[in-house]
Design an enzyme around this catalytic site. Structure first.
Site, mmCIF file in Angstrom:
data_model
loop_
_atom_site.group_PDB
_atom_site.id
_atom_site.type_symbol
_atom_site.label_atom_id
_atom_site.label_comp_id
_atom_site.label_asym_id
_atom_site.label_seq_id
_atom_site.Cartn_x
_atom_site.Cartn_y
_atom_site.Cartn_z
ATOM 1 N N THR A 27 0.863 -1.176 0.000
ATOM 2 C CA THR A 27 0.000 0.000 0.000
ATOM 3 C C THR A 27 0.903 1.231 0.000
ATOM 4 O O THR A 27 1.587 1.504 0.992
ATOM 5 C CB THR A 27 -0.913 0.016 1.238
ATOM 6 O OG1 THR A 27 -1.589 -1.232 1.309
ATOM 7 C CG2 THR A 27 -1.913 1.150 1.165
ATOM 8 N N LYS A 41 -6.986 1.494 -3.496
ATOM 9 C CA LYS A 41 -6.616 0.828 -2.237
ATOM 10 C C LYS A 41 -6.653 1.830 -1.077
ATOM 11 O O LYS A 41 -7.188 1.542 0.003
ATOM 12 C CB LYS A 41 -5.220 0.210 -2.378
ATOM 13 C CG LYS A 41 -4.583 -0.279 -1.082
ATOM 14 C CD LYS A 41 -5.347 -1.399 -0.415
ATOM 15 C CE LYS A 41 -4.768 -1.708 0.970
ATOM 16 N NZ LYS A 41 -5.619 -2.591 1.761
ATOM 17 N N LYS A 51 0.459 5.048 8.618
ATOM 18 C CA LYS A 51 1.115 5.271 7.313
ATOM 19 C C LYS A 51 0.064 5.486 6.233
ATOM 20 O O LYS A 51 0.173 6.386 5.393
ATOM 21 C CB LYS A 51 2.000 4.054 7.007
ATOM 22 C CG LYS A 51 2.685 4.029 5.672
ATOM 23 C CD LYS A 51 2.015 3.158 4.623
ATOM 24 C CE LYS A 51 1.854 1.709 4.958
ATOM 25 N NZ LYS A 51 1.253 0.907 3.888
HETATM 26 P P1 NAP Z 1 4.854 -6.282 8.080
HETATM 27 O O1 NAP Z 1 4.455 -7.612 8.610
HETATM 28 O O2 NAP Z 1 5.274 -5.225 9.003
HETATM 29 O O3 NAP Z 1 6.006 -6.520 6.988
HETATM 30 C C1 NAP Z 1 6.691 -5.428 6.448
HETATM 31 C C2 NAP Z 1 7.775 -5.917 5.501
HETATM 32 O O4 NAP Z 1 8.504 -4.774 4.996
HETATM 33 C C3 NAP Z 1 8.802 -6.844 6.158
HETATM 34 O O5 NAP Z 1 9.237 -7.784 5.208
HETATM 35 C C4 NAP Z 1 9.919 -5.848 6.507
HETATM 36 O O6 NAP Z 1 11.183 -6.464 6.663
HETATM 37 C C5 NAP Z 1 9.900 -4.988 5.277
HETATM 38 N N1 NAP Z 1 10.558 -3.702 5.473
HETATM 39 C C6 NAP Z 1 10.188 -2.684 6.290
HETATM 40 N N2 NAP Z 1 11.024 -1.641 6.169
HETATM 41 C C7 NAP Z 1 11.976 -2.023 5.259
HETATM 42 C C8 NAP Z 1 13.114 -1.384 4.695
HETATM 43 N N3 NAP Z 1 13.455 -0.133 5.039
HETATM 44 N N4 NAP Z 1 13.835 -2.063 3.781
HETATM 45 C C9 NAP Z 1 13.488 -3.307 3.416
HETATM 46 N N5 NAP Z 1 12.429 -3.985 3.901
HETATM 47 C C10 NAP Z 1 11.681 -3.330 4.823
HETATM 48 O O7 NAP Z 1 3.654 -5.646 7.199
HETATM 49 P P2 NAP Z 1 2.470 -6.376 6.393
HETATM 50 O O8 NAP Z 1 1.278 -6.417 7.254
HETATM 51 O O9 NAP Z 1 2.992 -7.611 5.757
HETATM 52 O O10 NAP Z 1 2.188 -5.254 5.291
HETATM 53 C C11 NAP Z 1 2.970 -5.162 4.109
HETATM 54 C C12 NAP Z 1 2.288 -4.181 3.154
HETATM 55 O O11 NAP Z 1 0.981 -4.669 2.830
HETATM 56 C C13 NAP Z 1 2.078 -2.776 3.717
HETATM 57 O O12 NAP Z 1 2.197 -1.831 2.688
HETATM 58 C C14 NAP Z 1 0.632 -2.833 4.230
HETATM 59 O O13 NAP Z 1 0.073 -1.537 4.296
HETATM 60 C C15 NAP Z 1 -0.002 -3.708 3.180
HETATM 61 N N6 NAP Z 1 -1.197 -4.469 3.584
HETATM 62 C C16 NAP Z 1 -1.266 -5.065 4.801
HETATM 63 C C17 NAP Z 1 -2.408 -5.786 5.147
HETATM 64 C C18 NAP Z 1 -2.569 -6.460 6.503
HETATM 65 O O14 NAP Z 1 -3.712 -6.751 6.884
HETATM 66 N N7 NAP Z 1 -1.513 -6.755 7.241
HETATM 67 C C19 NAP Z 1 -3.461 -5.894 4.230
HETATM 68 C C20 NAP Z 1 -3.349 -5.292 2.970
HETATM 69 C C21 NAP Z 1 -2.202 -4.571 2.659
HETATM 70 P P3 NAP Z 1 11.638 -7.034 8.121
HETATM 71 O O15 NAP Z 1 11.040 -8.410 8.214
HETATM 72 O O16 NAP Z 1 13.105 -7.032 8.059
HETATM 73 O O17 NAP Z 1 11.088 -6.083 9.157
#
Ligand code: NAP
Length: 290
Positions: A95, A171, A240
């Site tokens: 997102t 989105k 965010k």
């Molecule tokens: P998450 O569990 O916090 O995972 C975030 C990912 O980004 C991890 O792989 C993290 O690596 C990586 N990351 C963060 N900062 C970084 C950097 N500076 N350089 C490289 N890698 C970095 O988040 P998530 O829930 O999977 O969400 C991921 C995306 O999908 C976001 O944009 C979110 O808004 C979107 N989304 C989430 C959901 C939901 O329900 N969770 C639903 C739809 C969309 P590390 O493992 O090293 O921290």
């Protein structure tokens, strides 16, 4: 196919697992390498840099926290952008701001590669069950090529045409509506509670009558039970998204006062140390302002 997958967080790990289960070979990279361990057991190849995620078919998925992380893996040291090459495809599922999509689409196009926007609705349980809703937009040929891959990740892929910014703004629009629903339910429950109305009764009756939506039912049940941990979607990421909505609105000259209110709730919750709670915890702002 041999694909690359970058970002193995709550969403990305589940999605990468489904691509492996669909029979694809996967080159995986995550900032914290340990998250790749069980994917390696399923046959994934862990790589040392984002650039090495570009495999034989030159299709790389990204599912990262935010715009800065995405820029880093595309254009930072060892970024994969320069490696994609003519005909390569970046499937961008995080997102992010529509402006980021436009910038990356232009960057890839200079090198003959394509940017396909594919942000999703659905939480990690939906990702694990391959039940996501995928919003897809980008150059027609590239979208057609990745369509079967996206279909393996979700229950439905919505083709939205050639402008990737539109998929990302849709989105953001959806997440903005969820923010509004969280706040509205929180206020309605706080009101009901003062009259002795159980919070879940409000969810049950409205969910079975005028608001039969998964958002009101599922988020409503969470808010009614104060079920905020562990996070399905981290509150810090919700903040965010509120910031992205306001950024996109500011760029377009659109007033979004409700988004400002939601942003304030989310920012206050982060300030109270709730950034790692589920984003439904922003509901506490309506009943627990202390
Ligand atoms: P998450 O569990 O916090 O995972 C975030 C990912 O980004 C991890 O792989 C993290 O690596 C990586 N990351 C963060 N900062 C970084 C950097 N500076 N350089 C490289 N890698 C970095 O988040 P998530 O829930 O999977 O969400 C991921 C995306 O999908 C976001 O944009 C979110 O808004 C979107 N989304 C989430 C959901 C939901 O329900 N969770 C639903 C739809 C969309 P590390 O493992 O090293 O921290």
């Amino acid at each position: 196919m041999e694909l690359g997958f970058i970002g193995l967080g709550a969403m990305g790990h589940a999605m990468a697992t489904n691509l492996l289960k669909a029979g694809h070979r996967l080159r995986v990279w995550n900032r914290s390498p340990d998250k790749a361990a069980d994917l390696v057991a399923l046959g994934a190849l862990p790589v040392a840099t984002p650039a090495e995620a570009v495999g034989a078919d030159a299709i790389v998925f990204t599912m990262l926290a935010d715009d800065a992380a995405l820029h880093a893996v595309v254009s930072g040291p060892d970024g994969f952008g320069a490696r994609l090459g003519a005909g390569g495809i970046h499937v961008s599922m995080s997102t992010i701001a529509p402006q980021t999509a436009q910038a990356l689409a232009a960057l890839h196009a200079e090198r003959g590669a394509a940017y396909v926007a594919a942000p999703v609705f659905g939480r990690p349980d939906a990702a694990a069950a391959a039940k996501l809703w995928v919003l897809s937009a980008g150059p027609a040929e590239a979208c057609a090529r990745v369509q079967p891959l996206l279909a393996a990740l979700g229950q439905k892929v919505f083709p939205l045409g050639s402008d990737p910014a539109q998929a990302h703004v849709l989105k953001l629009g959806g997440n903005f509506l969820i923010m509004g629903a969280i706040e509205a339910m929180a206020e309605a429950m706080a009101l009901g509670e003062q009259y002795g109305l159980p919070r879940q009764t409000l969810v049950d009756v409205l969910g079975a009558s005028i608001f039969p939506s998964p958002i009101y039912l599922n988020y409503g049940a969470q808010i009614a039970a104060h079920d905020y941990r562990p996070a399905r979607f981290k509150l810090s990421l919700g903040l965010k998204d509120a910031n992205l909505v306001l950024y996109a609105a500011g760029k377009a000259g659109v007033a979004m006062p409700l988004a400002q209110l939601a942003q304030g709730r989310l920012a206050a919750a982060v300030a109270k140390g709730r950034g790692d709670w589920d984003w439904t915890a922003s509901a506490l702002g309506a009943s627990d302002p202390a």
